[in-house]
Design an enzyme around this catalytic site. Structure first.
Site, PDB file in Angstrom:
ATOM      1  N   GLN A  13      20.026  -1.691  35.139  1.00  0.00           N
ATOM      2  CA  GLN A  13      19.213  -0.863  36.769  1.00  0.00           C
ATOM      3  C   GLN A  13      19.794  -0.030  37.312  1.00  0.00           C
ATOM      4  O   GLN A  13      20.454  -0.356  38.201  1.00  0.00           O
ATOM      5  CB  GLN A  13      18.743  -1.597  37.717  1.00  0.00           C
ATOM      6  N   GLY A  48       9.313  -1.435  43.630  1.00  0.00           N
ATOM      7  CA  GLY A  48       9.788  -2.034  42.619  1.00  0.00           C
ATOM      8  C   GLY A  48      10.290  -0.756  41.379  1.00  0.00           C
ATOM      9  O   GLY A  48       9.640   0.924  41.970  1.00  0.00           O
ATOM     10  N   HIS A  49      11.611  -0.914  40.923  1.00  0.00           N
ATOM     11  CA  HIS A  49      11.919   0.235  39.967  1.00  0.00           C
ATOM     12  C   HIS A  49      10.567   1.682  39.240  1.00  0.00           C
ATOM     13  O   HIS A  49       9.410   0.938  39.264  1.00  0.00           O
ATOM     14  CB  HIS A  49      12.675  -0.063  39.261  1.00  0.00           C
ATOM     15  N   ASN A  50      11.439   2.524  39.562  1.00  0.00           N
ATOM     16  CA  ASN A  50      10.575   3.614  39.189  1.00  0.00           C
ATOM     17  C   ASN A  50       9.187   3.879  40.067  1.00  0.00           C
ATOM     18  O   ASN A  50       8.788   4.735  38.819  1.00  0.00           O
ATOM     19  CB  ASN A  50       9.871   3.543  37.853  1.00  0.00           C
TER      20      ASN A  50
END
Lengths: 332, 332, 332
Positions: free
Chosen positions: A199, A240-242
């Protein structure tokens, strides 16, 4: 700034009736206004209360144009918007740079702009850059290589992970966590263990964003999580990521976005909404409170409202609810 | 660690094709890779882009075995897993002990292992024990008698209540609260007031657990709340007092567990799931996003998915949803 | 306080059988009790285990009146309530004033009562007032002009925005954010931008309230957000601006209230419940977990349970669920 009522009306592009010389120092509700406050009235029925209040000035719609009063009347077609702008103009002193508190730790390599304020027990990491007139409140942790633009305001105990980029006039409320690791693992099917997927991407937050208390926004796994200009995010939201969140998006409290979701400009997301990975909420879509969007789903339609889990167009969902209620009533 | 591509392939138990001498220093996405990064490809269709990227090395599946390239190809049946492991091997410097920051407060009776890092404005309470190579980031508060194992990483502004026990290689993200009082009261029916039931148990977190930003886990009331080895918990999750969470459990963001719930090994809990008190989620059960489980309910079946509130086996629930949608459409 | 079993029984208004001289120093579960602890038993079937335990004394119902034991038996009609009160009496040392930590920052104009404890890296702002025997734990940030009453307990890294008023015997758990800005904007239809509506009201928290970890409660926009006496709020709850929460209300984890909601006395709100703006939950209403209440909706009925989204009386909703399940089964 302590304008007269006439100066305030001019700055708001509004029409002044009555006393143009009274000094205005703050905004207030009708019931709590003091003699130097400005209040606002959106409906004819409330104008009488405003006229009887202590307020120095009243921002009101055209309906108030004929009122007889010694108070200053500031007439505009959008009283609420004018009131919000008056509040911003009258401002408060919180963004006046007050220097670096003796208990703060600022890494020698960090670059601070002019009139920056760094409060007690703040920590600013290696190579961080903080723009002019930006204020970092007590206990916040600014990671290495973080950049924050001008006139931004970081409230207490905010956590900004290394490398996060934040624009100008951004407000981050207390306890928010920005740029934390996303939730990504790879399962080793032999051992059954989950191993951490890297990450190491970034989080970029554009100008004029406001982020609520204890909200968390993860950095990209390998790429970038992005929050567009002017987007407003309430408390306890998870992104969340992205994820790619557009401009002028509204996200109410406790909504949650798993990874790699796109939310286009001007969408409105209700409280406790949940959105599955890789879904796309197209421009101007509205999602009712607690709605759920399945992974990879695309919702489309400017101004179209969706509700329920899985989210359906509102009209369709309401019909299902009505049918269900009738069914329930048939049972003995 | 700066291995050559050959050393990296060997460490991953993979087959090397092409240049074995190029030095690899980090992991990256294909689009952001620099000339010393390794990237990964899971599908044939993406191999061309990887070959054209700046990357020094490519971890790929067997399909890439015939590719012609001057780059190092690291061939394995599980490219994603190998990539995750490569990232862990190449690591970062964050766990290198950097000593105790001058602004930190460490109680004289606390015991610190070797190469421990304690960052700015950290507070470590009486009798706390922190293992070798563990890092405590800025602003975290480690209560009295807390024990933390080796090579664990506590991110900024984490709060660990007194007596909590944390294992080895545990990662706790920013703002998480561990060991807080559970939500337990007894109502005095005479006065109508709620009186606090004692919350004096413990919280135990085993090895290799990762806990997300602003997540909260309560201590036991009189006994122990337990998080099993290898379990991964996302942001803003709530776990109530006396819960027993097994090993290698996945809990997505904003899920919530009230008191005395058992979640057995290898369960997968979706985002915003809610579970009522004394429920039991048996081994390997999967709960879809926003599902709700009633108090005392038992869900069973390895790999069986449940969805909805109250949670039903997925197939059954989908049938109900389909029937409901049809009903809605019949209405005029 | 180290009472004898007789003194404890008298303080609890209970009847003592057996040894009246044994000293009691703490409460515990049956399985973890040491020889100076008191335990409690609510059901006949558990009395044997209690008698066999290490405990010095047992709080039990009338069913235990005939037990033969050398232990002290403290007989009462409400063993759980008596046990909770015993725990409160035996207390712990956490509220003993330990002075002001050398790393804390207390503004020169702040007023501290007697036996106040201010722990490491706390920040107390201009004009704040903290009452007698109140304890502020490490890393908390107390804003300017905040007032906190007597015998309150602020756990670590709590954030209290300026001007917030907190009563006596209030407990605020780690990471909670009190008095943050509400989520209010006015859209400029010309530019499409959202402009911040002023959030300059107040938050008032009455006596005997307990607030969970990482919960967020916003200040009023122009008026007051109010939390009534004796109300208990769990972790990760969100309460928006201008909400009026009554007395002795129970709010479970992750529930969310948008703006201007009224919750009357003695209501019980389940986990992950969502309530829309301007709704009213009348006295004694119970809302099941994950229920959703539409904006402006009024729910009424002491002891009446509601469930589902939109929330319906429980019986009605269960009928709908049953009908839906049957429908699903009819499908092939």
């Amino acid at each position: 700034m302590r304008p007269t009522s006439r100066e305030l009306a001019e700055a708001l592009g509004a029409r002044l009736i009555g006393d143009g010389h009274v000094e205005v120092t703050g905004v207030a509700s009708i019931s709590s206004a003091s003699a130097s406050d400005v209040v606002f009235v959106e409906e004819q029925k409330n104008i009488a209360a405003a006229l009887e209040s202590q307020a120095a000035a009243i921002i009101a719609g055209d309906f108030a144009g004929g009122a007889k009063s010694s108070k200053a009347l500031i007439i505009t077609s959008s009283p609420r918007l004018a009131f919000a702008r008056a509040a911003a103009m009258l401002g408060d002193s919180r963004l006046q740079g007050c220097g670096i508190h003796s208990t703060a730790f600022v890494h020698a390599s960090a670059k601070l702009g002019q009139a920056v304020s760094i409060d007690a027990h703040v920590s600013v990491g290696e190579g961080a850059q903080i723009g002019d007139h930006t204020s970092i409140s007590a206990g916040s942790v600014i990671g290495a290589q973080v950049t924050i633009g001008n006139s931004s305001w970081i409230l207490p105990n905010v956590i900004i992970y290394p490398g996060t980029q934040i624009g100008n006039r951004v407000i981050i409320h207390g306890g928010a966590v920005l740029g934390s690791d996303g939730f990504g693992y790879v399962r080793d099917t032999a051992s059954g263990r989950y191993e951490k997927f890297p990450q190491i991407g970034k989080l970029v937050i554009e100008d004029d964003v406001e982020i609520g208390a204890n909200t968390t926004i993860d950095r990209g796994a390998l790429e970038v999580t992005h929050i567009g200009r002017g987007t407003k995010i309430d408390n306890l939201v998870h992104i969340g990521h992205n994820c790619q969140i557009g401009e002028n998006v509204i996200i109410a409290a406790q909504a949650g976005f798993s990874g790699s979701i796109t939310v286009e400009d001007n969408a409105v997301i209700g409280g406790q909404v949940g959105v599955g990975e890789h879904a796309r909420i197209q421009e101007g879509v509205m999602l009712g409170g607690q709605a759920g969007v399945l992974p990879k789903k695309i919702l489309r339609g400017k101004g179209v409202a969706f509700w329920g889990t899985p989210a359906k167009p509102l009209r369709e969902y309401l019909k299902s609810l009505a049918a269900l209620a009738r069914l329930g009533k048939k049972e003995v």
